[in-house]
Design a protein around this motif. Structure first.
Motif, PDB file in Angstrom:
ATOM      1  N   ARG A  10      84.550  31.698  93.793  1.00  0.00           N
ATOM      2  CA  ARG A  10      83.608  31.144  92.811  1.00  0.00           C
ATOM      3  C   ARG A  10      82.803  32.259  92.143  1.00  0.00           C
ATOM      4  N   ARG A  11      82.556  33.339  92.876  1.00  0.00           N
ATOM      5  CA  ARG A  11      81.777  34.449  92.350  1.00  0.00           C
ATOM      6  C   ARG A  11      82.416  35.052  91.099  1.00  0.00           C
ATOM      7  N   TYR A  12      83.762  34.992  91.024  1.00  0.00           N
ATOM      8  CA  TYR A  12      84.468  35.562  89.876  1.00  0.00           C
ATOM      9  C   TYR A  12      84.155  34.800  88.587  1.00  0.00           C
ATOM     10  N   TYR A  13      83.687  33.557  88.711  1.00  0.00           N
ATOM     11  CA  TYR A  13      83.399  32.724  87.540  1.00  0.00           C
ATOM     12  C   TYR A  13      81.921  32.769  87.137  1.00  0.00           C
ATOM     13  N   GLU A  14      81.146  33.535  87.882  1.00  0.00           N
ATOM     14  CA  GLU A  14      79.728  33.659  87.557  1.00  0.00           C
ATOM     15  C   GLU A  14      79.520  34.754  86.517  1.00  0.00           C
ATOM     16  N   GLY A  15      78.264  34.910  86.068  1.00  0.00           N
ATOM     17  CA  GLY A  15      77.925  35.946  85.104  1.00  0.00           C
ATOM     18  C   GLY A  15      76.749  36.755  85.599  1.00  0.00           C
ATOM     19  N   ALA A  16      75.902  37.187  84.674  1.00  0.00           N
ATOM     20  CA  ALA A  16      74.712  37.957  85.030  1.00  0.00           C
ATOM     21  C   ALA A  16      73.669  37.066  85.695  1.00  0.00           C
ATOM     22  N   VAL A  17      72.712  37.678  86.335  1.00  0.00           N
ATOM     23  CA  VAL A  17      71.617  36.934  86.958  1.00  0.00           C
ATOM     24  C   VAL A  17      70.733  36.335  85.867  1.00  0.00           C
ATOM     25  N   SER A  18      70.397  35.061  85.996  1.00  0.00           N
ATOM     26  CA  SER A  18      69.630  34.358  84.975  1.00  0.00           C
ATOM     27  C   SER A  18      68.214  34.923  84.842  1.00  0.00           C
ATOM     28  N   THR A  19      67.749  35.000  83.601  1.00  0.00           N
ATOM     29  CA  THR A  19      66.367  35.397  83.319  1.00  0.00           C
ATOM     30  C   THR A  19      65.530  34.212  82.840  1.00  0.00           C
ATOM     31  N   LEU A  20      66.077  32.991  82.958  1.00  0.00           N
ATOM     32  CA  LEU A  20      65.332  31.801  82.574  1.00  0.00           C
ATOM     33  C   LEU A  20      64.276  31.477  83.631  1.00  0.00           C
ATOM     34  N   CYS A  21      63.359  30.587  83.297  1.00  0.00           N
ATOM     35  CA  CYS A  21      62.301  30.197  84.232  1.00  0.00           C
ATOM     36  C   CYS A  21      62.910  29.582  85.491  1.00  0.00           C
ATOM     37  N   ALA A  22      62.327  29.867  86.633  1.00  0.00           N
ATOM     38  CA  ALA A  22      62.804  29.274  87.888  1.00  0.00           C
ATOM     39  C   ALA A  22      62.701  27.754  87.801  1.00  0.00           C
ATOM     40  N   GLY A  23      63.806  27.071  88.112  1.00  0.00           N
ATOM     41  CA  GLY A  23      63.828  25.616  88.048  1.00  0.00           C
ATOM     42  C   GLY A  23      64.314  25.058  86.727  1.00  0.00           C
ATOM     43  N   CYS A  24      64.650  25.929  85.761  1.00  0.00           N
ATOM     44  CA  CYS A  24      65.138  25.463  84.460  1.00  0.00           C
ATOM     45  C   CYS A  24      66.431  24.674  84.639  1.00  0.00           C
ATOM     46  N   ILE A  33      79.155  24.471  85.224  1.00  0.00           N
ATOM     47  CA  ILE A  33      80.260  25.053  84.461  1.00  0.00           C
ATOM     48  C   ILE A  33      81.074  25.992  85.344  1.00  0.00           C
ATOM     49  N   VAL A  34      80.379  26.823  86.125  1.00  0.00           N
ATOM     50  CA  VAL A  34      81.056  27.740  87.049  1.00  0.00           C
ATOM     51  C   VAL A  34      81.945  26.961  88.014  1.00  0.00           C
ATOM     52  N   GLN A  35      81.392  25.910  88.608  1.00  0.00           N
ATOM     53  CA  GLN A  35      82.158  25.120  89.567  1.00  0.00           C
ATOM     54  C   GLN A  35      83.350  24.443  88.898  1.00  0.00           C
ATOM     55  N   SER A  36      83.160  23.961  87.677  1.00  0.00           N
ATOM     56  CA  SER A  36      84.226  23.258  86.965  1.00  0.00           C
ATOM     57  C   SER A  36      85.426  24.160  86.722  1.00  0.00           C
ATOM     58  N   PHE A  37      85.190  25.349  86.197  1.00  0.00           N
ATOM     59  CA  PHE A  37      86.302  26.257  85.892  1.00  0.00           C
ATOM     60  C   PHE A  37      86.946  26.805  87.163  1.00  0.00           C
ATOM     61  N   PHE A  38      86.146  26.995  88.210  1.00  0.00           N
ATOM     62  CA  PHE A  38      86.691  27.425  89.492  1.00  0.00           C
ATOM     63  C   PHE A  38      87.642  26.373  90.044  1.00  0.00           C
ATOM     64  N   GLU A  39      87.234  25.102  89.997  1.00  0.00           N
ATOM     65  CA  GLU A  39      88.057  24.034  90.543  1.00  0.00           C
ATOM     66  C   GLU A  39      89.266  23.714  89.666  1.00  0.00           C
ATOM     67  N   LEU A  40      89.175  23.991  88.369  1.00  0.00           N
ATOM     68  CA  LEU A  40      90.303  23.754  87.475  1.00  0.00           C
ATOM     69  C   LEU A  40      91.340  24.875  87.517  1.00  0.00           C
ATOM     70  N   ASP A  41      91.042  25.965  88.242  1.00  0.00           N
ATOM     71  CA  ASP A  41      91.964  27.104  88.361  1.00  0.00           C
ATOM     72  C   ASP A  41      92.290  27.696  86.999  1.00  0.00           C
ATOM     73  N   THR A  59      72.487  31.062  77.927  1.00  0.00           N
ATOM     74  CA  THR A  59      73.135  30.740  79.204  1.00  0.00           C
ATOM     75  C   THR A  59      74.589  31.205  79.334  1.00  0.00           C
ATOM     76  N   PRO A  60      75.387  31.360  78.229  1.00  0.00           N
ATOM     77  CA  PRO A  60      76.740  31.876  78.443  1.00  0.00           C
ATOM     78  C   PRO A  60      76.781  33.240  79.130  1.00  0.00           C
ATOM     79  N   THR A  61      75.669  33.957  79.100  1.00  0.00           N
ATOM     80  CA  THR A  61      75.601  35.226  79.830  1.00  0.00           C
ATOM     81  C   THR A  61      75.678  34.991  81.332  1.00  0.00           C
ATOM     82  N   TYR A  62      75.319  33.774  81.768  1.00  0.00           N
ATOM     83  CA  TYR A  62      75.176  33.497  83.191  1.00  0.00           C
ATOM     84  C   TYR A  62      76.398  32.816  83.805  1.00  0.00           C
TER      85      TYR A  62
END
Length: 338
Positions: A10-24, A33-41, A59-62
């Motif tokens: 799953r880590r391969y489908y992640e991006g940079a660390v988010s800079t949005l507010c905590a809890g956004c 989105i990360v989970q979806s693409f990971f599970e869809l192979d 968010t696409p950075t993340y």
């Protein structure tokens, strides 16, 4: 860590660390989105992710750090995505926008990309405010909702789901960033759908729109969320095993043969009827309810390439001999027009 059929974690489908507010809520959407693409192979390099300007467009950075990406001008993501899709139809196009980016400056862009049937997933991360400029009401803010400073919104709200239905989207859904169980299969189904797939995701802004009086806060959405169906997405290539409780279940066949198992809450709700879906949304909105789930699906969608009858070869790979067939071909065309 667990690996999918491609051998990726799953880590391969992640991006940079988010800079949005905590809890956004946007970060929860990125995780879905990360989970979806990971599970869809799906290999990330097959994906082109595009956005405009705003908190949502960051968010696409993340997610999908190894995919193609372009952060475009404010409100202009749909036209850039359309051009890229026409140039290379072999990529999966994933557009991320916000209620300011799509419902205000980019409203015309949103409308034309949907009506043209561009083969894409178009997600709006909808929080009802302009988070980057200190929380002014956006065009999707409900009439009568209150800002953090106590100002009451007197303008009418734009409902992007109703607009998408009217404009001809062949896959329409709405979800809540805090409901990952519903959001993940909805995204997976949209990715596999061939045509214009639109998902409006209510995504509370913890800094400016998560207070009493807001109609897009976590508490308000949880209290007023009417889930019209429970979703599961099962790709055709995988072995299908399921244990369903009693109730009405319908199999909705995607264009590629994959199946969404849909359990209806209301027996009279038909996700194939565009007019009925639009009427239902308006009726429930008048009752103060936020309808989520798969709201409309066309079983026989067409995309922009089929409308234009473009070549199966991506335009960006055509050589000079294909693009410039010579004077004889031009003379033949001119003669046919006489």
């Amino acid at each position: 860590m667990p690996k999918n059929a491609l051998g990726y974690t799953r880590r391969y489908y992640e991006g940079a660390v988010s800079t949005l507010c905590a809890g956004c809520g946007h970060d929860s959407i990125s995780a879905a989105i990360v989970q979806s693409f990971f599970e869809l192979d799906i290999e990330p390099h097959r994906v082109a992710k595009l956005s405009g300007i705003g908190c949502s467009s960051k968010t696409p950075t993340y997610f999908l750090g190894s995919s193609h990406g372009l952060n475009s001008v404010h409100g202009r993501m749909p036209s850039v995505l359309t051009g890229a899709n026409l140039a290379n139809r072999e990529l999966l196009y994933f557009g991320v926008s916000g209620d300011g980016d799509s419902a205000s400056i980019g409203l015309g862009q949103f409308a034309h990309s949907i009506r043209r049937g561009v083969n894409m997933v178009y997600i709006v991360e909808n929080n009802g405010v302009y988070g980057l400029t200190k929380g002014q009401f956006s065009a999707t803010a409900d009439t009568g909702s209150k800002s953090k400073r106590g100002v009451v919104n007197s303008d009418s709200a734009l409902d992007l789901v109703s607009l998408a239905l009217q404009l001809g989207a062949t896959f329409v859904g709405r979800s809540f960033s805090g409901d990952k169980r519903q959001l993940v299969p909805l995204i997976k189904a949209a990715v596999e759908h061939e045509g214009a797939a639109f998902i409006d995701v209510i995504s509370p802004c913890v800094a400016f729109n998560n207070h009493n009086g807001s109609t897009k806060s976590y508490d308000y959405v949880r209290e007023h969320n009417e889930v019209v169906n429970r979703l599961d997405f099962i790709p055709r290539r995988a072995e299908i095993t399921a244990d369903f409780a009693s109730g009405t279940v319908e199999e909705i066949i995607q264009h590629d043969g994959s199946v969404i198992h849909l359990r209806k809450v209301a027996d009279d709700y038909d996700p194939h009827d565009r007019i009925a879906a639009s009427n239902y949304l308006q009726a429930r909105a008048a009752a103060g309810e936020i309808v989520t789930g798969l709201l409309y699906l066309d079983n026989k969608p067409e995309d922009l390439h089929s409308h234009l009858n473009t070549t199966e070869t991506p335009l960006n790979t055509l050589d000079e001999s294909s693009l410039c067939p010579g004077t004889e071909a031009l003379d033949s065309i001119n003669e046919s027009l006489r």
